[in-house]
Design a protein around this motif. Structure first.
Motif, PDB file in Angstrom:
ATOM      1  N   MET A  71      -3.304   0.779   0.507  1.00 23.67           N
ATOM      2  CA  MET A  71      -4.150   0.994  -0.665  1.00 23.67           C
ATOM      3  C   MET A  71      -5.636   0.920  -0.361  1.00 23.67           C
ATOM      4  SD  MET A  71      -2.184  -1.205  -3.573  1.00 23.67           S
ATOM      5  CE  MET A  71      -0.712  -0.587  -4.395  1.00 23.67           C
ATOM      6  N   GLY A  72      -5.984   0.767   0.901  1.00 23.62           N
ATOM      7  CA  GLY A  72      -7.381   0.647   1.267  1.00 23.62           C
ATOM      8  C   GLY A  72      -8.162   1.915   1.025  1.00 23.62           C
ATOM      9  N   ALA A  73      -9.452   1.839   1.247  1.00 23.76           N
ATOM     10  CA  ALA A  73     -10.350   2.959   0.960  1.00 23.76           C
ATOM     11  C   ALA A  73      -9.966   4.208   1.735  1.00 23.76           C
ATOM     12  CB  ALA A  73     -11.787   2.565   1.280  1.00 23.76           C
ATOM     13  N   ALA A  74      -9.370   4.018   2.921  1.00 28.98           N
ATOM     14  CA  ALA A  74      -9.024   5.174   3.744  1.00 28.98           C
ATOM     15  C   ALA A  74      -7.658   5.750   3.393  1.00 28.98           C
ATOM     16  CB  ALA A  74      -9.036   4.780   5.223  1.00 28.98           C
ATOM     17  N   ALA A  75      -6.937   5.111   2.455  1.00 28.86           N
ATOM     18  CA  ALA A  75      -5.594   5.557   2.122  1.00 28.86           C
ATOM     19  C   ALA A  75      -5.638   6.831   1.290  1.00 28.86           C
ATOM     20  CB  ALA A  75      -4.851   4.458   1.347  1.00 28.86           C
ATOM     21  N   SER A  76      -4.560   7.587   1.361  1.00 31.22           N
ATOM     22  CA  SER A  76      -4.471   8.808   0.564  1.00 31.22           C
ATOM     23  C   SER A  76      -4.281   8.463  -0.904  1.00 31.22           C
ATOM     24  CB  SER A  76      -3.293   9.665   1.038  1.00 31.22           C
ATOM     25  OG  SER A  76      -2.064   9.036   0.700  1.00 31.22           O
ATOM     26  N   GLY A  77      -4.550   9.444  -1.754  1.00 25.25           N
ATOM     27  CA  GLY A  77      -4.412   9.223  -3.188  1.00 25.25           C
ATOM     28  C   GLY A  77      -3.004   8.848  -3.588  1.00 25.25           C
ATOM     29  N   ALA A  78      -1.997   9.434  -2.903  1.00 26.18           N
ATOM     30  CA  ALA A  78      -0.620   9.149  -3.265  1.00 26.18           C
ATOM     31  C   ALA A  78      -0.266   7.693  -3.044  1.00 26.18           C
ATOM     32  CB  ALA A  78       0.330  10.046  -2.464  1.00 26.18           C
ATOM     33  N   ALA A  79      -0.863   7.069  -2.010  1.00 21.03           N
ATOM     34  CA  ALA A  79      -0.583   5.665  -1.746  1.00 21.03           C
ATOM     35  C   ALA A  79      -1.157   4.771  -2.831  1.00 21.03           C
ATOM     36  CB  ALA A  79      -1.145   5.261  -0.385  1.00 21.03           C
ATOM     37  N   ARG A  80      -2.022   5.319  -3.659  1.00 23.48           N
ATOM     38  CA  ARG A  80      -2.648   4.538  -4.719  1.00 23.48           C
ATOM     39  C   ARG A  80      -2.149   4.979  -6.097  1.00 23.48           C
ATOM     40  NH1 ARG A  80      -7.340   2.077  -2.865  1.00 23.48           N
ATOM     41  NH2 ARG A  80      -8.455   2.335  -4.821  1.00 23.48           N
ATOM     42  N   SER A  81      -0.935   5.528  -6.131  1.00 24.18           N
ATOM     43  CA  SER A  81      -0.400   6.020  -7.394  1.00 24.18           C
ATOM     44  C   SER A  81       0.542   5.033  -8.062  1.00 24.18           C
ATOM     45  CB  SER A  81       0.322   7.353  -7.172  1.00 24.18           C
ATOM     46  OG  SER A  81       1.406   7.203  -6.270  1.00 24.18           O
ATOM     47  N   LEU A  82       0.613   3.807  -7.537  1.00 29.05           N
ATOM     48  CA  LEU A  82       1.461   2.778  -8.116  1.00 29.05           C
ATOM     49  C   LEU A  82       0.735   1.446  -8.168  1.00 29.05           C
ATOM     50  CD1 LEU A  82       4.837   3.336  -6.193  1.00 29.05           C
ATOM     51  CD2 LEU A  82       4.317   4.061  -8.527  1.00 29.05           C
ATOM     52  N   ARG A  83       1.032   0.662  -9.170  1.00 28.98           N
ATOM     53  CA  ARG A  83       0.714  -0.766  -9.136  1.00 28.98           C
ATOM     54  C   ARG A  83       1.852  -1.445  -8.371  1.00 28.98           C
ATOM     55  NH1 ARG A  83      -3.397  -1.264 -12.731  1.00 28.98           N
ATOM     56  NH2 ARG A  83      -3.399   0.145 -14.533  1.00 28.98           N
ATOM     57  N   THR A 134       1.012 -15.986  -8.106  1.00 30.04           N
ATOM     58  CA  THR A 134       1.611 -14.859  -8.820  1.00 30.04           C
ATOM     59  C   THR A 134       0.660 -14.323  -9.877  1.00 30.04           C
ATOM     60  OG1 THR A 134       3.868 -15.645  -8.450  1.00 30.04           O
ATOM     61  CG2 THR A 134       3.524 -14.145 -10.313  1.00 30.04           C
ATOM     62  N   GLY A 135       0.465 -13.015  -9.857  1.00 29.81           N
ATOM     63  CA  GLY A 135      -0.428 -12.355 -10.808  1.00 29.81           C
ATOM     64  C   GLY A 135      -1.830 -12.151 -10.305  1.00 29.81           C
ATOM     65  N   ALA A 136      -2.205 -12.813  -9.206  1.00 28.51           N
ATOM     66  CA  ALA A 136      -3.565 -12.677  -8.678  1.00 28.51           C
ATOM     67  C   ALA A 136      -3.721 -11.334  -7.969  1.00 28.51           C
ATOM     68  CB  ALA A 136      -3.865 -13.811  -7.700  1.00 28.51           C
ATOM     69  N   ALA A 137      -4.864 -10.699  -8.187  1.00 31.61           N
ATOM     70  CA  ALA A 137      -5.142  -9.408  -7.562  1.00 31.61           C
ATOM     71  C   ALA A 137      -5.624  -9.606  -6.133  1.00 31.61           C
ATOM     72  CB  ALA A 137      -6.183  -8.643  -8.374  1.00 31.61           C
ATOM     73  N   ILE A 138      -5.257  -8.664  -5.277  1.00 31.04           N
ATOM     74  CA  ILE A 138      -5.680  -8.675  -3.885  1.00 31.04           C
ATOM     75  C   ILE A 138      -6.903  -7.774  -3.745  1.00 31.04           C
ATOM     76  CG2 ILE A 138      -5.025  -8.133  -1.519  1.00 31.04           C
ATOM     77  CD1 ILE A 138      -3.543 -10.528  -2.745  1.00 31.04           C
ATOM     78  N   GLY A 139      -7.957  -8.307  -3.145  1.00 28.83           N
ATOM     79  CA  GLY A 139      -9.207  -7.574  -3.021  1.00 28.83           C
ATOM     80  C   GLY A 139      -9.076  -6.297  -2.213  1.00 28.83           C
ATOM     81  N   GLY A 140      -9.941  -5.340  -2.537  1.00 32.54           N
ATOM     82  CA  GLY A 140      -9.979  -4.089  -1.808  1.00 32.54           C
ATOM     83  C   GLY A 140      -8.930  -3.081  -2.218  1.00 32.54           C
ATOM     84  N   THR A 141      -8.233  -3.347  -3.332  1.00 30.45           N
ATOM     85  CA  THR A 141      -7.168  -2.436  -3.768  1.00 30.45           C
ATOM     86  C   THR A 141      -7.385  -1.957  -5.200  1.00 30.45           C
ATOM     87  OG1 THR A 141      -5.731  -4.223  -4.585  1.00 30.45           O
ATOM     88  CG2 THR A 141      -5.523  -3.613  -2.260  1.00 30.45           C
ATOM     89  N   ASP A 142      -8.589  -2.164  -5.734  1.00 30.85           N
ATOM     90  CA  ASP A 142      -8.909  -1.744  -7.098  1.00 30.85           C
ATOM     91  C   ASP A 142      -7.945  -2.316  -8.131  1.00 30.85           C
ATOM     92  OD1 ASP A 142     -11.061  -0.280  -6.176  1.00 30.85           O
ATOM     93  OD2 ASP A 142      -9.940   1.590  -6.020  1.00 30.85           O
ATOM     94  N   GLY A 143      -7.443  -3.500  -7.847  1.00 27.69           N
ATOM     95  CA  GLY A 143      -6.549  -4.158  -8.794  1.00 27.69           C
ATOM     96  C   GLY A 143      -5.133  -3.639  -8.797  1.00 27.69           C
ATOM     97  N   LEU A 144      -4.804  -2.708  -7.906  1.00 31.16           N
ATOM     98  CA  LEU A 144      -3.454  -2.145  -7.883  1.00 31.16           C
ATOM     99  C   LEU A 144      -2.447  -3.077  -7.231  1.00 31.16           C
ATOM    100  CD1 LEU A 144      -4.187   1.571  -6.883  1.00 31.16           C
ATOM    101  CD2 LEU A 144      -3.698   0.661  -9.160  1.00 31.16           C
TER     102      LEU A 144
END
Length: 507
Positions: A230-242, A262-272
């Protein structure tokens, strides 16, 4: 800043009339009768304007969730030898022999192990032996994984590489539970970049079925895997799911030390990407006869307890006291009783994964203890014939969805992909119809109403302030033919107001 999206002319199942729905900043900003939202004044100041999607009477529902998947294995499954239709060990071995012969004929014999997936040996008339598989493998490393993921059948060459302690023991051709998990966790037919590409393709396919989120219970330390995908270099498809990623006992102390909750967001993933539950496997599975049951299997066994009650409580308490929700795998009725006892002793809520066979007295305990029944309705269709043999006389208590719902329990649907396909419409259809392939419904008294099944497949609703996670459908899921639920046509999917699937061409 992205554009606002106005969905106009939408219909909401169970609600009269057409509606407009305005999506802004990842949320539903307005809902009203069609024509009541002014698109010209809707756009956010400084944004990219408003995109209008004319739905022309299509139906909208909250984006769907699959709340139990093994995503990396699912991404690889399409590339593995399909054993799901093998009716005997000999037939499975023939499929291996045919695949190897085809690879040799094409000059494409691989150096990596041949991996097959999907066999169900509980009703096979013969035994999966080392000699049978070796004769088909011809010296090749072959690992065949059962459809329930709880056992694997290895050739001698594969055993030498993945389970050397068993290589010289012909009786250990089939590994079960932890021994099998250890083998499958080592299997990888590709490097990270290739696996990530396959995962992106699988995520894109999920979005095409209206999926916006998954709970990934892939074995291993998956936070870094998903952070990379889900990083900045990832393709759009890899960022199509939470994605909520699970944590296993081997990594629980590591997760606690890292401050994961549980429930905490991981940085660098736009909250996904967020932290999911701690998964603890307390028993086995039906097909391997390792699900822990009160009644005996035909061979006289009762299944296995992977942990003592004290160990189960210890792991659950460690997780819960550090803000990580326990999720206990329990399939047999005895395993479910012990899991509920453990939740009561620890004094926390959480999830039970599968809950396939339940004692009637345990059904109301889910709601009372605040334990979610994380269930996979399609397993009932896959397992009905096996259950009728191995759980003879008890199948009225198998997959008791209607009783759980009536008791007030929170129900969450999943697929357990690759055990069943990652497609919530398949799970929803199985829950509503208790049937597949034109067969008579199996224990139809345990069927769910469509609205309850949809709630078990989603995490939000179409309302002000809710996430802008929406699936656009070409049919009304509340009134279409029951036979059509399984293949529900999905026109578009939006994640946080962003189109992740668009079959019509609104983007």
């Amino acid at each position: 800043m992205t554009a606002d999206v106005l969905l106009t002319g939408a219909r909401i199942p169970g609600v009269d009339g057409a509606h407009d729905v305005l999506l802004r900043d990842g949320r539903i900003a307005a809902v009203g009768p069609t024509g009541s939202v002014d698109a010209r004044s809707a756009s956010t100041a400084g944004g990219d304007g408003v995109r209008v999607a004319h739905l022309d009477g299509r139906w909208i529902v909250p984006g769907l969730w699959d709340q139990h998947v093994h995503f990396t294995q699912w991404a690889q499954t399409a590339r593995r030898l399909d054993l799901s239709h093998a009716h005997s060990a000999a037939e499975a071995a023939d499929l291996v022999r045919d695949r190897i012969a085809a690879e040799r004929s094409a000059g494409a014999e691989a150096e990596e192990p041949l991996v097959g997936f999907g066999f169900h040996d509980a009703l096979w008339p013969d035994q999966p032996t080392r000699a049978l598989l070796d004769a088909a493998a011809g010296g090749r490393e072959v690992v065949l994984i059962a459809g329930d993921l709880h056992c694997s059948w290895l050739s001698t060459a594969a055993a030498r590489r993945f389970a050397p302690d068993t290589a010289d023991d012909p009786s250990a051709a089939v590994l079960r539970e932890d021994a099998s998990f250890a083998v499958t966790s080592m299997l990888s037919a590709a490097d990270d970049a290739t696996l990530d590409r396959w995962a992106a393709e699988a995520a894109e396919a999920a979005a095409a079925r209206g999926v916006v989120g998954i709970v990934d219970l892939e074995y291993g330390w998956n936070v870094e895997v998903w952070r990379r995908r889900m990083g900045a270099a990832a393709s759009g498809a890899a960022r199509s799911l939470r994605v909520e990623f699970g944590i296993y006992p081997d990594d629980l102390e590591r997760a606690i030390a890292a401050g994961l909750r549980t429930g905490a967001a991981i940085g660098g993933t736009d909250g996904l990407l967020t932290v999911g539950p701690a998964k603890i496997i307390s028993d086995g599975s039906l097909n391997t006869r390792t699900a822990l049951c009160v009644g005996a299997y035909p061979d006289g066994g009762h299944g296995v307890a992977n942990l003592s009650t004290a160990e189960l409580v210890q792991w659950m308490r460690l997780a819960a006291s550090n803000g990580i929700e326990p999720a206990v795998h329990a399939i047999g009725d005895r395993a479910n009783t012990l899991a509920l006892d453990a939740f009561e002793e620890v004094g926390c809520g959480g999830r039970i994964e599968h809950a396939q066979l339940l004692d009637a007295a345990d059904v109301p305990r889910f709601a009372r203890l605040g334990v979610t029944a994380s269930v996979q309705p399609e397993h009932a269709m896959d397992d009905r014939d096996v259950a009728d043999v191995l759980w003879r006389g008890r199948t009225g208590r198998a997959f008791p969805l209607a009783e759980l719902h009536a008791s007030g329990a929170v129900i969450a649907f999943g697929s357990d992909a690759p055990v069943a396909p990652l497609d919530p419409w398949i799970a929803l259809s199985a829950a509503v119809t208790r049937s597949r392939d034109g067969r008579e419904p199996w224990h139809s008294e345990q069927a769910l109403a469509r609205d309850a099944a949809l709630r078990a497949s989603t995490r939000s609703h179409i309302g002000l302030g809710e996430p802008a996670d929406i699936a656009v459908l070409d049919a009304d899921p509340f009134t279409c033919r029951s036979a059509d639920l399984r293949g529900m046509p999905v026109a578009a999917t939006l994640l946080g107001g962003r189109f992740t699937h668009d079959r019509v061409g609104w983007v």
